[in-house]
Motif scaffolding. Structure first.
Motif, short mmCIF file in Angstrom:
data_model
loop_
_atom_site.label_atom_id
_atom_site.label_comp_id
_atom_site.label_asym_id
_atom_site.label_seq_id
_atom_site.Cartn_x
_atom_site.Cartn_y
_atom_site.Cartn_z
N ALA A 69 14.76 -17.89 36.68
CA ALA A 69 13.72 -18.78 37.18
C ALA A 69 12.33 -18.28 36.78
O ALA A 69 11.45 -19.08 36.43
CB ALA A 69 13.82 -18.89 38.70
N ALA A 70 12.16 -16.97 36.81
CA ALA A 70 10.86 -16.39 36.45
C ALA A 70 10.52 -16.69 35.00
O ALA A 70 9.38 -17.04 34.66
CB ALA A 70 10.87 -14.89 36.71
N LEU A 71 11.50 -16.54 34.13
CA LEU A 71 11.25 -16.85 32.72
C LEU A 71 10.96 -18.33 32.53
O LEU A 71 10.03 -18.72 31.81
CB LEU A 71 12.46 -16.45 31.88
CG LEU A 71 12.37 -16.79 30.38
CD1 LEU A 71 11.22 -16.04 29.72
CD2 LEU A 71 13.69 -16.49 29.68
N GLU A 72 11.72 -19.16 33.21
CA GLU A 72 11.58 -20.61 33.02
C GLU A 72 10.28 -21.17 33.58
O GLU A 72 9.85 -22.26 33.17
CB GLU A 72 12.77 -21.33 33.66
CG GLU A 72 14.08 -21.08 32.91
CD GLU A 72 15.28 -21.75 33.55
OE1 GLU A 72 15.14 -22.26 34.69
OE2 GLU A 72 16.36 -21.75 32.93
N CYS A 73 9.63 -20.45 34.49
CA CYS A 73 8.38 -20.96 35.05
C CYS A 73 7.15 -20.55 34.24
O CYS A 73 6.03 -20.90 34.58
CB CYS A 73 8.20 -20.53 36.51
SG CYS A 73 7.62 -18.84 36.75
N THR A 74 7.36 -19.79 33.14
CA THR A 74 6.22 -19.41 32.30
C THR A 74 5.95 -20.50 31.27
O THR A 74 6.83 -21.29 30.90
CB THR A 74 6.48 -18.08 31.57
OG1 THR A 74 7.61 -18.20 30.72
CG2 THR A 74 6.71 -16.95 32.56
N THR A 75 4.74 -20.55 30.78
CA THR A 75 4.34 -21.56 29.83
C THR A 75 4.94 -21.31 28.44
O THR A 75 5.15 -20.16 28.05
CB THR A 75 2.80 -21.62 29.70
OG1 THR A 75 2.44 -22.65 28.76
CG2 THR A 75 2.22 -20.31 29.21
N VAL A 76 5.22 -22.39 27.74
CA VAL A 76 5.63 -22.23 26.35
C VAL A 76 4.42 -21.73 25.56
O VAL A 76 3.28 -21.88 25.99
CB VAL A 76 6.15 -23.56 25.75
CG1 VAL A 76 7.37 -24.05 26.48
CG2 VAL A 76 5.06 -24.62 25.76
N GLY A 77 4.69 -21.12 24.43
CA GLY A 77 3.60 -20.64 23.58
C GLY A 77 3.30 -19.17 23.74
O GLY A 77 3.23 -18.44 22.77
N TRP A 78 3.13 -18.74 25.02
CA TRP A 78 2.77 -17.34 25.23
C TRP A 78 3.21 -16.77 26.58
O TRP A 78 2.91 -15.61 26.90
CB TRP A 78 1.26 -17.16 25.10
CG TRP A 78 0.49 -17.97 26.11
CD1 TRP A 78 0.28 -17.67 27.44
CD2 TRP A 78 -0.16 -19.21 25.88
NE1 TRP A 78 -0.45 -18.65 28.05
CE2 TRP A 78 -0.74 -19.62 27.11
CE3 TRP A 78 -0.31 -20.04 24.76
CZ2 TRP A 78 -1.46 -20.80 27.24
CZ3 TRP A 78 -1.03 -21.23 24.90
CH2 TRP A 78 -1.60 -21.60 26.13
N PRO A 102 21.02 -15.13 31.92
CA PRO A 102 21.37 -16.22 31.00
C PRO A 102 20.10 -16.81 30.38
O PRO A 102 19.44 -17.68 30.97
CB PRO A 102 22.08 -17.23 31.91
CG PRO A 102 21.51 -16.98 33.27
CD PRO A 102 21.16 -15.52 33.34
N VAL A 103 19.75 -16.35 29.20
CA VAL A 103 18.51 -16.76 28.55
C VAL A 103 18.82 -17.70 27.38
O VAL A 103 19.68 -17.39 26.54
CB VAL A 103 17.72 -15.54 28.03
CG1 VAL A 103 16.48 -16.00 27.27
CG2 VAL A 103 17.32 -14.64 29.18
N SER A 104 18.13 -18.82 27.32
CA SER A 104 18.27 -19.74 26.20
C SER A 104 17.41 -19.24 25.04
O SER A 104 16.19 -19.04 25.20
CB SER A 104 17.82 -21.14 26.59
OG SER A 104 17.65 -21.96 25.45
N PRO A 105 17.99 -19.04 23.85
CA PRO A 105 17.18 -18.62 22.70
C PRO A 105 16.04 -19.59 22.41
O PRO A 105 14.99 -19.17 21.89
CB PRO A 105 18.20 -18.61 21.55
CG PRO A 105 19.52 -18.39 22.21
CD PRO A 105 19.43 -19.12 23.52
N GLY A 134 8.15 -19.47 22.14
CA GLY A 134 7.02 -18.58 22.40
C GLY A 134 7.04 -17.81 23.69
O GLY A 134 6.15 -16.98 23.94
N LYS A 135 8.04 -18.04 24.53
CA LYS A 135 8.13 -17.25 25.76
C LYS A 135 8.64 -15.85 25.44
O LYS A 135 9.42 -15.67 24.49
CB LYS A 135 9.06 -17.93 26.77
CG LYS A 135 8.55 -19.27 27.27
CD LYS A 135 9.42 -19.82 28.38
CE LYS A 135 8.90 -21.15 28.90
NZ LYS A 135 9.67 -21.62 30.08
N LYS A 136 8.22 -14.87 26.24
CA LYS A 136 8.64 -13.49 26.03
C LYS A 136 9.23 -12.93 27.32
O LYS A 136 8.83 -13.34 28.42
CB LYS A 136 7.45 -12.62 25.59
CG LYS A 136 6.74 -13.11 24.34
CD LYS A 136 5.53 -12.25 24.05
CE LYS A 136 4.74 -12.80 22.86
NZ LYS A 136 4.11 -14.10 23.16
N ILE A 137 10.14 -12.00 27.17
CA ILE A 137 10.71 -11.33 28.34
C ILE A 137 10.72 -9.82 28.07
O ILE A 137 11.08 -9.38 26.97
CB ILE A 137 12.13 -11.86 28.65
CG1 ILE A 137 12.65 -11.26 29.95
CG2 ILE A 137 13.09 -11.62 27.51
CD1 ILE A 137 13.88 -11.98 30.49
#
Length: 374
Positions: A284-293, A309-312, A318-321
């Motif tokens: 959820a944390a990854l998915e709530c970040t903006t695309v691009g950066w 479970p991360v979608s490539p 542009g999202k980073k983890i």
């Protein structure tokens, strides 16, 4: 001329004899420090989820019996041969992240790891004996394992010279002990790992001591909006006091919390920091970040071999983890400075201390943590 020799000390310690059972307060024998070791009188220690993980039946790598604890502060009682940087009476903080100062990791600005722990699978399953492969603890004739090189759930402990740092003699040990883990991890996750930027929007998942410290780090970095997320509303007032601008309880919404955050933050936050250790929340944390950066920083430890479970496609967009270990701080270099910053009132630790209990109430302290009251 007199030659002073350290002797075995008998003291109280909280021993975990096996997984899933309460701690047992026992009399233990603490051997004198050997070469490049220091024996420390522990004055104060915090309790942390990592200690709870280590005694969880789902954690398969723990060794028993063991003296846990890694968030402590104390006073040097005696030193072993070859120790030059410490003397009896020094105020110190034990370090579960050592800094030898000589290996390729310590010499690189790219990491706060040290070769003494760089090959382990998880930091809560290693450093269970001293560097020579033996223990300094015995109880009822049995060897007791160390924990993370610190074992602060004992009135006296022995640590390697590279796992200890001297701090300001005026520092209150019952507060700065939190710099030994929880505060540094959350605060550094924001400043060092996520690298929160001035004017940015942030979401912090989990408002325990680590999460609240991450909120403080976001504020210190100059974030313009800080969303604090937890299912325990009782934590919201303190979160706002420490810098949160909005507090959200996922149970109040019909939509997944990541969708709610994305909607109210104009397409997603710049930075999300997960401080729980739940892989669904990490997602959820990854998915709530903006695309691009957008950047998602993982702080929590998930047990049982779980993975995120991360979608490539999210990464392609542009999202980073990334993830943090002890907030990215090089321990020996950074801890004294953090203590000095606390003494200079650059941040508050007092708000993070919710209860102060006597040592023999350690099981009560863990119950309060499990109930979300810490």
């Amino acid at each position: 001329m007199y030659l002073l020799l350290s002797k075995v000390i008998k003291c109280k310690a909280a021993i975990a004899w096996e997984a899933g059972n309460p701690f047992s307060i026992e009399e233990v024998e603490v051997a004198p420090p050997k070469e490049h070791e220091i024996r420390v009188k522990i004055v104060a220690t915090g309790v942390c989820r990592s200690d709870a993980h280590a005694v969880s039946p789902s954690f398969k790598e723990g060794l028993f019996p063991v003296i846990l604890g890694h968030e402590g502060a104390g006073i040097v009682e005696s030193t072993g041969p070859g120790v030059t940087e410490f003397k009896p009476g020094d105020k110190v903080i034990p370090l579960y992240v050592p800094q030898c100062g000589q290996c390729k990791f310590c010499l690189s600005p790219k990491t706060n790891l040290c070769e003494k722990i760089s090959k382990i699978k998880t930091p809560i399953s290693d450093q269970d004996l001293m560097p020579d492969g033996t223990s300094r603890f015995t109880c009822k004739g049995k060897q007791i394992y160390h924990f993370m090189g610190t074992s602060t759930f004992s009135e006296y402990t022995v640590v390697a010279e590279t796992s200890l740092v001297k701090i300001d003699a005026a520092a209150p040990l019952d507060k700065v002990c939190l710099i030994g883990c929880g505060f540094s991890t959350g605060y550094g996750a924001s400043l060092n790992t996520a690298k929160v930027e001035p004017g940015s929007t942030c979401a912090v998942f989990g408002l325990g001591g680590v999460g609240l410290s991450a909120v403080m780090g976001c504020k210190a970095a100059g974030a313009s909006r800080i969303l604090a997320i937890d299912i325990n509303k009782d934590k919201f007032s303190l979160a706002k006091e420490l810098g949160a601008t909005d507090c959200l309880n996922p149970q109040d919404f019909k939509k997944p919390i990541q969708e709610v955050i994305t909607e109210i933050s104009n397409g997603g936050v710049d930075f999300a920091i997960e401080c729980i250790g739940n892989v669904a929340v990490m997602k959820a944390a990854l998915e709530c970040t903006t695309v691009g950066w957008g950047t998602c920083t993982i702080v929590g430890v998930a047990l049982g071999g779980q993975s995120i479970p991360v979608s490539p496609m999210e990464l392609i967009m542009g999202k980073k983890i990334n993830a943090t270990f002890f907030g990215g701080w090089k321990s020996v270099d950074s801890i004294p400075k953090l203590v000095s910053d606390y003494m200079a009132k650059k941040f508050s630790l007092d708000a993070l201390v919710t209860y102060t209990l006597p040592f023999d109430k350690i099981n009560d302290a863990f119950e309060l943590m499990y109930e979300g009251k810490r």
